[in-house]
Write an enzyme that holds these catalytic residues in place. Structure first.
Site, short mmCIF file in Angstrom:
data_model
loop_
_atom_site.label_atom_id
_atom_site.label_comp_id
_atom_site.label_asym_id
_atom_site.label_seq_id
_atom_site.Cartn_x
_atom_site.Cartn_y
_atom_site.Cartn_z
CG HIS A 139 -1.61 -1.88 1.47
ND1 HIS A 139 -1.20 -2.59 1.86
CD2 HIS A 139 -2.64 -1.21 1.00
CE1 HIS A 139 -2.67 -3.76 1.73
NE2 HIS A 139 -3.49 -3.18 1.24
N GLY A 192 -11.71 3.86 5.79
CA GLY A 192 -12.02 2.38 5.93
C GLY A 192 -12.64 2.35 7.55
CB ILE A 207 -8.59 6.59 -2.26
CG1 ILE A 207 -8.64 7.91 -3.29
CG2 ILE A 207 -8.74 5.71 -2.60
CD1 ILE A 207 -9.94 7.98 -4.90
CG HIS A 221 -6.02 1.51 -0.84
ND1 HIS A 221 -5.96 2.07 0.51
CD2 HIS A 221 -6.07 0.45 -0.30
CE1 HIS A 221 -7.23 1.70 1.43
NE2 HIS A 221 -6.53 0.57 1.19
CD GLU A 275 -23.07 -5.97 23.11
OE1 GLU A 275 -23.09 -5.05 21.75
OE2 GLU A 275 -24.21 -5.65 23.31
CG HIS A 325 -31.47 -12.40 24.08
ND1 HIS A 325 -31.37 -11.97 22.60
CD2 HIS A 325 -30.66 -11.30 24.18
CE1 HIS A 325 -31.79 -11.14 23.29
NE2 HIS A 325 -31.28 -10.13 23.83
#
Lengths: 685, 685
Positions: free
Chosen positions: B30, B163, B194, B273, B431, B493
């Site tokens: 990258h 991201g 990008i 990228h 969580e 659950h």
């Protein structure tokens, strides 16, 4: 403005009492929100939503999503009051074995429930998928009608709680909903400032309206708490909801309520969220609302008859819709034929012939590439098939070439041209959101969705995968880069435990094809399944495309496991079982063993679940019980393979995290090699 | 204002060239972000952060978090330029076997790397945990110093990409960071528009600054793209970063950049990228920046010497800090003793004696309740132990009574009084954010964190658990409601596949104690482990507390598996192996079998990983190879148990989703009973 009569108010108060009674009877559950949201739910079912209780599957109906699934009574009581088939006895059976009123709403179990909710955030995120699917379905079937005039227009209504809003998956899906300008989506966020740890101020201090505006939503606040005393201003809420029907963006209605209203001492407490109120408090609430404290599950025929008048209104709306629908059918014969096929869950003519057959090729092809070719081959044949990736389209090979993106035209980019009815989905880097959205698409019922990311990131979307399995939804996950074979990105990107962890999920098929042709048959088989989700685990790296005149037919992939190439010269001494890219190691090992005079059979096992579903005689043909010497090889943890290789068998596995290097080095250094398979075979014999 | 010289500019350009060269050499990686963020990273390391390359473990250092881990070169090149030990040869070995420069940064592998990143969102969320830990550590060691004056003050700097910002876990942690008013946290969001699917407009159109303001952050935009031509305004960025040091809220610096700047054709493209630029583009970039296009990995001693002057500045800062630190030691003898113990990773005096011993009790106690008692017993003994729950404190029994909450005092609630140095954590319904934050706390190094939710929601935090395992962090997960034993909440659950799926994760210990005393020993054992994460799976429902004069000592829990009660009257005919609440079924079955004249041994197996770590002779003592008749019983999927029960064994398991009812009914209806165990034992013999 909505013009509720005394009977409407009485019906709402009845709903509050029924909620308190139902939880009190079973001794556990969530009364508070069901009490305070009673007027909201009643308003939706009676005055806002397009629905017909006498036809719960009506194609034209709006969808109701109870994202705060713990408040299942909110919906159950409306299903009772509105005539969906639930009766008082069902409410009295709340949370007991075999009842129609389980702790959280379950689709396919209780008529009128559109999806299974409970894990917070999931309902809201799934609703975004429903809203997207509505638009795509509309585009497939009736693209030219003016907004609001098509029989395929409908609206998605979501009730959500503080917990829904806190969960990351809600953020992902809400961000995408804003981006997609989903005007057909309305989210009522019940801000009551109470969660299980009591006052939400202890962990939550966002300006939620501002956050949703930042996502591109309309945000409207309806504050029932703004005055000195609590006033349930139904008209203000009604106006906000009605306005949202014609919005060109999704709408957040931030509704401030007091939980457990009007219970005299339980209101506005954390205890009322998840515990029975106690007999005294229930009785006090009844007195306050003018009910007899000694009567449980009050049953006033006049109230019920009034509420169930909604059925007449629903049937009238349905009849009006039928006219429009039939007009559409007459004018759109081909599309009507398509719709009939989709409703019947039938595959198109030419389906089986559409799949590519790949020529034998020792250099081979990555199974992700083969998967991409399959999708392209299906593009024209199967218009209901659509999907995309969580920002890895090129890596996942999930794009059908030439198909427009599903995105407002104004958001087209140089690489992806799109329109509101487009086909290629772009989820952004939001895997769990993607998973929930895929479920929402499947729940809308007419189309077949798929979505891709790297296999290692199946972890991020595991909550969605589990819910898809529970809901038996025919979603296809395209998970590529399925082992250390992805190479240089290193351990954070290399799945090791994922195949085992996914196989552990009941009702999910995990399919790891060994070559291009197994990949095609895997897709073909998967798309014939309509009652549960499937996952494809695909290689980044090339794998040989077998010569199927020499080896067994790839059609056997549908059996889950099959004899790819048998021992030569008699009964096998040992069986080598592989999946995916490791089958080639078994094939090489077979050759090495043959040179040592050892007869080895190679079994390709692309799908453990499909193999387990075969009858015993087929399974015994593939894995004869008399042949106890067995080796499995898979570049993942050993867990689960003892079941197939038995006490005498050996397992070639990877029981630690990977490393950053080219993939050939990794397989060699970690001992996942043909030589290792051959050596294990010798040990096992 | 920052006053960079030509040599600084040259060093930054050198960083860009090294990034392009390193990716070009290995052929993958990258380069783009490492090029465009070179000035940002250089600014941080040279002018902004408090650090000393000659002592990478300096207690007083700031922390650098590269949340966009794919851009690992951003950090590796600074570690080289700043003198952390990486050299050009290491950069040239990028992404190859055994190198110090793997694809994504790995803690404990490359000096100067503070955490392992790569999965997007994880670094940012973990950084929130670091910032929280810094505050707690400061509160433990130096609570009274004025802000900014303590040797335990330091700052957390995060670099994140589009991201990272899209991932739900970033939303969860960022929301909590705003709530916690973490002024010690600065997030630089590199908005370059990008991602892998090219222009982020295809899936992302948030107003990110507004979103972060909604979370309660300061948001500052530094737009290098606002003018006609791209201008890297370092002074503006420097000002924003310096201002953030004294903020009383976390700060978002939204920095608009052009990816791969200034590569002539690759800049602002998706290809830059994640792919090598190509030799021609690399050469063109070198020419543009005044480098010799024929020289790879340029090595200008003057540039390097200039950049490494940072070491002098770092050592000076360190010396100044040493003075303050020694002053603190002199004035705080007890706290200094505590710090020395924490740094040595030693347990406190009286640790082993602090644990409760529970009396035999047939009615019994839920293991979650026992766990809560253990935590309370440790409260005074182990000040470094702290934790909380994702909004299930009362259910998870994770609160030490009387301890203040870790929350700004202004955010105290009626139920939870708190202050900035408090101990009880409130994660909200987040969580995965909790999981990452726990890792960040562990990475800060001085305290021991735990966090709770329902076992079924371990799915939501699985990405965090995996990263904790990769990073070998001593985090304790407290997962209660560990089976269908949770009852009425129903299938969404009820964990079924979770024990298997968690055991599949390398390096995670999954501990499911059978009674209160096993729970205490489980905690005692877990807290003695400093190099990997541990998970406790605890019951909601009561389980009998065994009489340990009759049964074996609970101390044997630390072996992972042990003979709880042996067959009477000779060698066992069959071995019954259970975990958690199902051990009692094995005990009952043993009795039933005895009545039939069958001798059964009961093995409690609270932790498969600990048992596997015992030597062969111990394991053979517990599970004699001669006794092939075996039955396992666990209210979860069968996967993994064949390994212990063997071909002749039987597995009592639950291989489908649960249902909503009281738990006794569920165990009975699903056939998880003592009778089933006894019947299976008879079959197995």
């Amino acid at each position: 403005e909505v013009g509720w009569t005394d009977l409407d108010v009485r019906a709402v108060d009845t709903a509050r009492i029924l909620a308190a009674d139902a939880v009190q009877k079973v001794g556990n559950g969530h009364p508070g929100t069901a009490m305070s949201l009673a007027p909201v739910a009643y308003l939706l079912y009676q005055n806002v939503m397009k629905h017909d209780p006498s036809d719960p599957d009506w194609l034209g109906r709006d969808r109701f999503v109870l994202s705060c699934g713990h408040s299942s009574l909110t919906q159950y009581i409306q299903l009772y009051l509105n005539g969906y088939g639930l009766e008082l006895s069902d409410l009295a059976a709340l949370r007991t074995w075999g009842s129609l009123t389980p702790g959280h709403p379950e689709v396919h179990h209780t008529t009128g429930v559109e999806l299974t909710t409970g894990p917070l955030g999931s309902g809201l995120a799934t609703a975004v998928g429903m809203a997207m699917a509505q638009r795509r379905q509309r585009g497939l079937l009736d693209p030219d009608a003016a907004p609001g005039t098509s029989p395929f227009d409908h609206h998605i209504w979501v009730l959500a709680s503080d917990g829904d809003i806190m969960e990351g998956v809600a953020s992902e899906a809400s961000s995408l909903a804003g981006h997609q300008e989903l005007g057909n989506l309305t989210l009522i966020y019940d801000q009551n400032y109470i969660s299980i740890e009591d006052d939400t101020d202890i962990s939550f201090s966002e300006d939620v309206a501002k956050r949703y505006e930042a996502y591109g939503w309309n945000a409207v606040t309806v504050d029932w708490r703004e005055q000195e005393s609590y006033v349930e201003n139904i008209d203000a809420l009604f106006t906000a909801l009605e306005d949202s029907k014609t919005s060109d963006k999704p709408t957040l209605v931030l509704l401030r309520t007091i939980i457990a209203w009007p219970a005299p001492t339980a209101q506005d407490t954390g205890a009322s969220h998840g515990s029975a109120l106690g007999a005294d408090e229930v009785a006090a609430t009844k007195k306050l609302l003018g009910f007899d404290p000694d009567v449980n599950f009050p049953d006033d025929p006049e109230v019920l008859a009034h509420a169930r008048l909604v059925m007449d209104r629903g049937q009238a709306a349905h009849a009006e819709w039928d006219t429009a629908y039939n007009t559409w059918r007459d004018a759109n014969a081909d599309r009507a034929t398509l719709l009939d096929r989709l409703l019947a869950k039938e595959l198109p003519d030419g389906f089986a012939d559409a799949f590519p057959v790949f020529d034998a090729d020792a250099k081979g092809k990555a199974t992700r590439a083969a998967s991409g070719e399959v999708l392209n081959a299906l593009a024209d044949v199967m218009p209901e098939l659509w999907g995309g990736s969580a920002d890895l389209a090129g890596s996942n090979n999930t794009t059908m070439k030439g198909e427009p993106s599903f995105v407002p035209a104004s958001k087209s980019t140089d690489m992806f041209a799109g329109n509101e009815f487009g086909r290629t989905l772009h989820f952004g880097i939001r895997e769990n959101g993607m998973g929930m959205i895929l479920s929402g698409i499947a729940l809308e019922g007419l189309t077949r969705p798929y979505g891709g990311t790297f296999l290692v990131f199946s972890d991020y979307m595991r909550p969605a995968v589990r819910l898809a399995s529970i809901q038996q939804l025919p979603v296809v996950y395209v998970w590529t880069h399925d082992s250390i074979g992805l190479g240089e990105d290193g351990p954070t990107h290399q799945p090791v435990e994922h195949l085992a962890a996914l196989r552990a999920i009941p009702g999910l098929d995990v399919i790891r094809p060994a070559d291009a042709n197994e990949t095609a048959v895997a897709w073909r088989t998967a798309l014939q399944i309509h009652d549960h989700p499937m996952a494809l685990a695909l290689t980044r790296q090339n794998v040989p495309t077998w010569d199927r005149t020499e080896f067994a037919s790839a059609d056997l992939t549908e059996k889950g496991g099959y004899v790819l190439v048998d021992a030569e010269g008699g009964e096998p001494d040992v069986i080598l079982i592989g999946t995916g890219s490791e089958v080639q190691l078994a094939v090489h090992a077979r050759q090495q063993l043959a040179e040592q005079g050892v007869r080895a059979r190679v079994v390709s096992m692309p799908c453990r679940e499909w193999f387990d579903a075969q009858d015993q005689s087929y399974r015994d043909d593939v894995l004869p019980p008399t042949v106890r010497a067995r080796v499995s090889v898979e570049a993942g943890v050993a867990q689960g393979w003892r079941e197939l290789v038995g006490d005498a068998g050996r397992i070639i596995s990877l029981d630690h995290f990977g490393a950053s290097a080219d993939y050939e080095t990794l397989f060699r250094e970690f001992g996942i090699t043909a030589e290792a398979v051959a050596a294990a075979a010798t040990e096992s014999i």
